[in-house]
Design a protein around this motif. Structure first.
Motif, short mmCIF file in Angstrom:
data_model
loop_
_atom_site.label_atom_id
_atom_site.label_comp_id
_atom_site.label_asym_id
_atom_site.label_seq_id
_atom_site.Cartn_x
_atom_site.Cartn_y
_atom_site.Cartn_z
N PHE A 245 36.03 -8.41 -7.13
CA PHE A 245 36.05 -7.31 -6.16
C PHE A 245 34.87 -6.36 -6.39
N ILE A 246 34.62 -6.00 -7.66
CA ILE A 246 33.54 -5.07 -7.96
C ILE A 246 32.18 -5.69 -7.66
N LEU A 247 32.02 -7.00 -7.91
CA LEU A 247 30.74 -7.66 -7.66
C LEU A 247 30.34 -7.56 -6.20
N VAL A 248 31.27 -7.88 -5.30
CA VAL A 248 30.91 -7.85 -3.88
C VAL A 248 30.75 -6.41 -3.38
N LYS A 249 31.45 -5.48 -4.01
CA LYS A 249 31.35 -4.08 -3.60
C LYS A 249 30.02 -3.46 -4.00
N THR A 250 29.50 -3.87 -5.16
CA THR A 250 28.29 -3.23 -5.68
C THR A 250 27.04 -4.11 -5.59
N SER A 251 27.23 -5.44 -5.50
CA SER A 251 26.11 -6.40 -5.55
C SER A 251 25.26 -6.20 -6.79
N TYR A 252 25.90 -5.82 -7.89
CA TYR A 252 25.21 -5.49 -9.13
C TYR A 252 25.10 -6.76 -9.99
N PRO A 253 23.90 -7.36 -10.11
CA PRO A 253 23.76 -8.66 -10.78
C PRO A 253 24.31 -8.75 -12.20
N PRO A 254 24.17 -7.69 -13.07
CA PRO A 254 24.71 -7.84 -14.43
C PRO A 254 26.21 -8.11 -14.50
N LEU A 255 26.92 -7.90 -13.39
CA LEU A 255 28.36 -8.19 -13.40
C LEU A 255 28.66 -9.67 -13.55
N VAL A 256 27.64 -10.52 -13.34
CA VAL A 256 27.88 -11.96 -13.55
C VAL A 256 28.17 -12.25 -15.02
N LEU A 257 27.81 -11.36 -15.93
CA LEU A 257 28.06 -11.58 -17.36
C LEU A 257 29.56 -11.55 -17.68
N PRO A 258 30.27 -10.42 -17.40
CA PRO A 258 31.72 -10.45 -17.68
C PRO A 258 32.48 -11.39 -16.74
N LEU A 259 32.01 -11.51 -15.49
CA LEU A 259 32.70 -12.40 -14.56
C LEU A 259 32.66 -13.84 -15.06
N GLY A 260 31.49 -14.28 -15.55
CA GLY A 260 31.38 -15.64 -16.06
C GLY A 260 32.32 -15.91 -17.22
N PHE B 174 35.82 -16.08 -15.52
CA PHE B 174 35.80 -17.03 -14.41
C PHE B 174 36.02 -18.46 -14.92
N TYR B 175 35.36 -18.79 -16.03
CA TYR B 175 35.44 -20.15 -16.55
C TYR B 175 36.53 -20.33 -17.61
N SER B 176 37.19 -19.26 -18.02
CA SER B 176 38.28 -19.40 -18.98
C SER B 176 39.57 -19.87 -18.31
N VAL B 177 39.59 -19.86 -16.97
CA VAL B 177 40.77 -20.30 -16.24
C VAL B 177 41.04 -21.79 -16.48
N GLU C 193 51.17 -18.55 -21.99
CA GLU C 193 51.09 -18.06 -20.61
C GLU C 193 50.50 -16.66 -20.47
N ALA C 194 50.69 -15.81 -21.48
CA ALA C 194 50.16 -14.44 -21.41
C ALA C 194 48.65 -14.44 -21.24
N SER C 195 47.98 -15.45 -21.80
CA SER C 195 46.53 -15.52 -21.66
C SER C 195 46.14 -15.72 -20.20
N LEU C 196 46.94 -16.50 -19.46
CA LEU C 196 46.64 -16.73 -18.04
C LEU C 196 46.75 -15.47 -17.22
N ILE C 197 47.78 -14.67 -17.48
CA ILE C 197 47.96 -13.40 -16.75
C ILE C 197 46.73 -12.51 -16.94
N CYS C 198 46.27 -12.38 -18.18
CA CYS C 198 45.10 -11.54 -18.46
C CYS C 198 43.85 -12.07 -17.77
N ILE C 199 43.65 -13.39 -17.85
CA ILE C 199 42.46 -14.00 -17.26
C ILE C 199 42.42 -13.79 -15.75
N LEU C 200 43.54 -14.01 -15.08
CA LEU C 200 43.58 -13.87 -13.62
C LEU C 200 43.38 -12.42 -13.20
#
Length: 367
Positions: free
Chosen positions: A273-288, A291-294, A258-265
């Motif tokens: 939050f940062i992506l929509v605030k900055t619209s900075y495309p490289p953020l899709v790298l860590p987000l992806g 995002f998909y580890s959930v 379960e600890a892995s879920l807390i970290c992922i979320l």
């Protein structure tokens, strides 16, 4: 045989997502052709996700009762044929009807597949489900790579015909390469334990956030001044990175649960939050990556709340609740975009991840 089955099930899951996620990169074209709003564009996801959600519990139970592999083959061939009908859609209501039919057959896939993998891989189910759950990122990545070039060269409807021919081959291969039923449940039970209710609500929020982002991410970048090709590229990058996120999410879950879920979320809440605030495309790298580890982590966690006799039913119920959220998410986010713009709408996604963390923490304390 175990590895061959996992590969074929994973390929079927990849195309299950490729069909459904071909709509987001085509939304700018579809909006122009049919003169529809963002909320109506969101309904193109909702129309498939509602029947998809409703069929989850029956799919889990009848997979246990009639044969999981048999139901999976029926799902692949059915969703391939249904999606091919997009070729004949000539108005907005045709689009909704075809997507709904696709959602019905696609919904037969998840519960019997994940129940089967959880049963045959036992203690290594997190790692196996991590491989299976590359379906969403790989399917989402190849969707624009197939759909956009065909749409720009020929016509967007042919994208679904090409995908249908590709996915149908997987169904045929699964039918003949794996003989008989791999794991038959002797006494299947239609039972939903009380301790999965909080988990089900959490999954509702997680998939509302997941499909809210996926549906409008390409249009978000187009709105910020990027070309359709560039926006599709960022969408694909998110999903390509998600392949590694899916595998890592399942592997880490096997180690720290379960600890892995807390970290992922937590990371998903912050990065969205940062992506929509900055619209900075490289953020899709860590987000992806997060995002998909959930998916694999939540799926493995869900399987631990069931017995072999009701595993399919439990997997189906939790996924049904998740896809009620997925049904609501695209329309809700599209509605917010129309009313308050992208920034305010995407903040709600970060909020969904935060509330999911609170539910998980509450569940860990009380069960």
């Amino acid at each position: 045989m175990r590895k061959k089955l996992l590969i074929l099930l994973s390929l079927g899951w990849i195309f299950n997502y490729a069909h459904r996620m071909s709509i987001p990169p085509l939304i700018p074209i579809i909006k122009g052709e049919f003169s529809i709003t963002n909320a109506q564009a969101g309904l193109l996801m909702t129309s498939l996700l509602l029947p998809y959600a409703l069929i989850q519990v029956p799919a889990g139970y009848f997979g246990d009762k009639l044969g999981r592999k048999r139901l999976v083959v029926m799902s692949i061939l059915g969703y391939s044929l249904a999606s091919a009908f997009m070729l004949f859609a000539r108005d907005y209501w045709h689009l909704l009807a075809v997507r709904a039919l696709y959602g019905l057959f696609a919904g037969l896939y998840y519960a019997p597949s994940t129940a089967l993998i959880s049963e045959i891989y036992k203690e290594r189910k997190g790692s196996a489900l991590g491989i299976f759950m590359i379906g969403p990122p790989v399917g989402s990545a190849i969707a624009p790579a197939i759909a956009v070039p065909i749409a720009l060269t020929l016509e967007w409807r042919y994208s679904f015909l090409v995908l249908s021919l590709m996915s149908a081959t997987i169904g045929v291969a699964l039918m003949f390469a794996i003989k008989g039923e791999v794991k038959q449940v002797e006494r299947p039970r239609f039972q939903i334990p009380k301790n999965i209710l909080g988990l089900s609500v959490m999954n509702f929020l997680l998939l509302a956030a997941f499909f809210g982002i996926l549906t409008f991410l390409p249009d978000f970048f187009v709105n910020k001044g990027r070309s359709l090709e560039e926006a599709s590229f960022y969408f694909s990058i998110l999903s390509i990175v998600g392949i590694f996120g899916s595998i890592a999410g399942g592997t880490v879950y096997d180690k720290i649960r379960e600890a892995s879920l807390i970290c992922i979320l937590s990371f998903n809440a912050v990065l969205s939050f940062i992506l929509v605030k900055t619209s900075y495309p490289p953020l899709v790298l860590p987000l992806g990556l997060f995002f998909y580890s959930v998916g694999p982590a939540v799926t493995a966690y869900t399987s631990e709340h069931a017995t072999p006799e009701n595993l399919g039913t439990v997997m189906g119920f939790v996924n049904m609740m998740g896809f009620f959220g997925a049904t609501t998410g695209p329309y809700f986010v599209g509605f917010l975009i129309d009313k308050i713009g992208y920034e305010g709408a995407f903040y709600s996604i970060s909020g969904m991840y935060l509330v999911s963390m609170l539910i998980l923490a509450f569940e860990k304390i009380h069960y």
